[in-house]
Design a protein around this motif. Sequence first.
Motif, PDB file in Angstrom:
ATOM      1  N   UNK A   1       0.428 -19.768 -34.613  1.00  0.00           N
ATOM      2  CA  UNK A   1       0.190 -18.403 -34.136  1.00  0.00           C
ATOM      3  C   UNK A   1      -0.724 -18.403 -32.919  1.00  0.00           C
ATOM      4  N   UNK A   2      -1.765 -19.239 -32.932  1.00  0.00           N
ATOM      5  CA  UNK A   2      -2.660 -19.351 -31.761  1.00  0.00           C
ATOM      6  C   UNK A   2      -1.908 -19.894 -30.554  1.00  0.00           C
ATOM      7  N   UNK A   3      -1.035 -20.867 -30.794  1.00  0.00           N
ATOM      8  CA  UNK A   3      -0.237 -21.433 -29.708  1.00  0.00           C
ATOM      9  C   UNK A   3       0.691 -20.370 -29.100  1.00  0.00           C
ATOM     10  N   UNK A   4       1.302 -19.557 -29.927  1.00  0.00           N
ATOM     11  CA  UNK A   4       2.179 -18.492 -29.420  1.00  0.00           C
ATOM     12  C   UNK A   4       1.369 -17.477 -28.624  1.00  0.00           C
ATOM     13  N   UNK A   5       0.209 -17.082 -29.136  1.00  0.00           N
ATOM     14  CA  UNK A   5      -0.642 -16.142 -28.393  1.00  0.00           C
ATOM     15  C   UNK A   5      -1.055 -16.734 -27.053  1.00  0.00           C
ATOM     16  N   UNK A   6      -1.412 -18.015 -27.066  1.00  0.00           N
ATOM     17  CA  UNK A   6      -1.748 -18.706 -25.829  1.00  0.00           C
ATOM     18  C   UNK A   6      -0.548 -18.690 -24.872  1.00  0.00           C
ATOM     19  N   UNK A   7       0.641 -18.992 -25.378  1.00  0.00           N
ATOM     20  CA  UNK A   7       1.838 -19.040 -24.548  1.00  0.00           C
ATOM     21  C   UNK A   7       2.148 -17.676 -23.936  1.00  0.00           C
ATOM     22  N   UNK A   8       1.988 -16.630 -24.719  1.00  0.00           N
ATOM     23  CA  UNK A   8       2.217 -15.278 -24.192  1.00  0.00           C
ATOM     24  C   UNK A   8       1.197 -14.942 -23.109  1.00  0.00           C
ATOM     25  N   UNK A   9      -0.037 -15.381 -23.274  1.00  0.00           N
ATOM     26  CA  UNK A   9      -1.043 -15.136 -22.230  1.00  0.00           C
ATOM     27  C   UNK A   9      -0.738 -15.968 -20.986  1.00  0.00           C
ATOM     28  N   UNK A  10      -0.181 -17.164 -21.156  1.00  0.00           N
ATOM     29  CA  UNK A  10       0.214 -17.992 -20.007  1.00  0.00           C
ATOM     30  C   UNK A  10       1.327 -17.304 -19.218  1.00  0.00           C
TER      31      UNK A  10
ATOM     32  N   UNK B   1       1.805 -14.034 -19.063  1.00  0.00           N
ATOM     33  CA  UNK B   1       1.149 -12.925 -18.369  1.00  0.00           C
ATOM     34  C   UNK B   1       0.369 -13.391 -17.149  1.00  0.00           C
ATOM     35  N   UNK B   2      -0.369 -14.478 -17.285  1.00  0.00           N
ATOM     36  CA  UNK B   2      -1.148 -14.997 -16.152  1.00  0.00           C
ATOM     37  C   UNK B   2      -0.245 -15.501 -15.036  1.00  0.00           C
ATOM     38  N   UNK B   3       0.868 -16.089 -15.410  1.00  0.00           N
ATOM     39  CA  UNK B   3       1.797 -16.595 -14.398  1.00  0.00           C
ATOM     40  C   UNK B   3       2.400 -15.457 -13.581  1.00  0.00           C
ATOM     41  N   UNK B   4       2.652 -14.321 -14.230  1.00  0.00           N
ATOM     42  CA  UNK B   4       3.231 -13.167 -13.544  1.00  0.00           C
ATOM     43  C   UNK B   4       2.310 -12.622 -12.460  1.00  0.00           C
ATOM     44  N   UNK B   5       1.006 -12.795 -12.650  1.00  0.00           N
ATOM     45  CA  UNK B   5       0.036 -12.198 -11.719  1.00  0.00           C
ATOM     46  C   UNK B   5      -0.133 -12.968 -10.462  1.00  0.00           C
TER      47      UNK B   5
ATOM     48  N   UNK C   1       1.153 -24.904 -18.690  1.00  0.00           N
ATOM     49  CA  UNK C   1       2.140 -24.492 -19.680  1.00  0.00           C
ATOM     50  C   UNK C   1       3.535 -24.421 -19.067  1.00  0.00           C
ATOM     51  N   UNK C   2       4.517 -24.907 -19.809  1.00  0.00           N
ATOM     52  CA  UNK C   2       5.915 -24.820 -19.394  1.00  0.00           C
ATOM     53  C   UNK C   2       6.564 -23.516 -19.859  1.00  0.00           C
TER      54      UNK C   2
END
Length: 87
Positions: free
Chosen positions: A72-81, A83-87, A20-21
Amino acid sequence: MNDFYDKYGFPEELTKWQLSLVPFLFQEANYDDINWTNQSEDLRHLKITFNLDCMFQNQGKSRQELSRQQFDRYIQFSLSAIDKYKK
């Protein structure tokens, strides 16, 4: 993205977030007051990159081609990406 696509095609669910970008775009979008989570938003100078990410993550469908539910699913996915990138 291009190398991955050439070799494997569209990504499987488990690897999508790694490609994800959005984690690299959202801070600039927020700084420039671009509401990238709104499907009809003018993404200005980030339009091409956000659309590229959306199309890559959604088997070639642009932001405008997605149904409201798909977007909406794409936005939820993007927000999780993000979060995962921050970790």
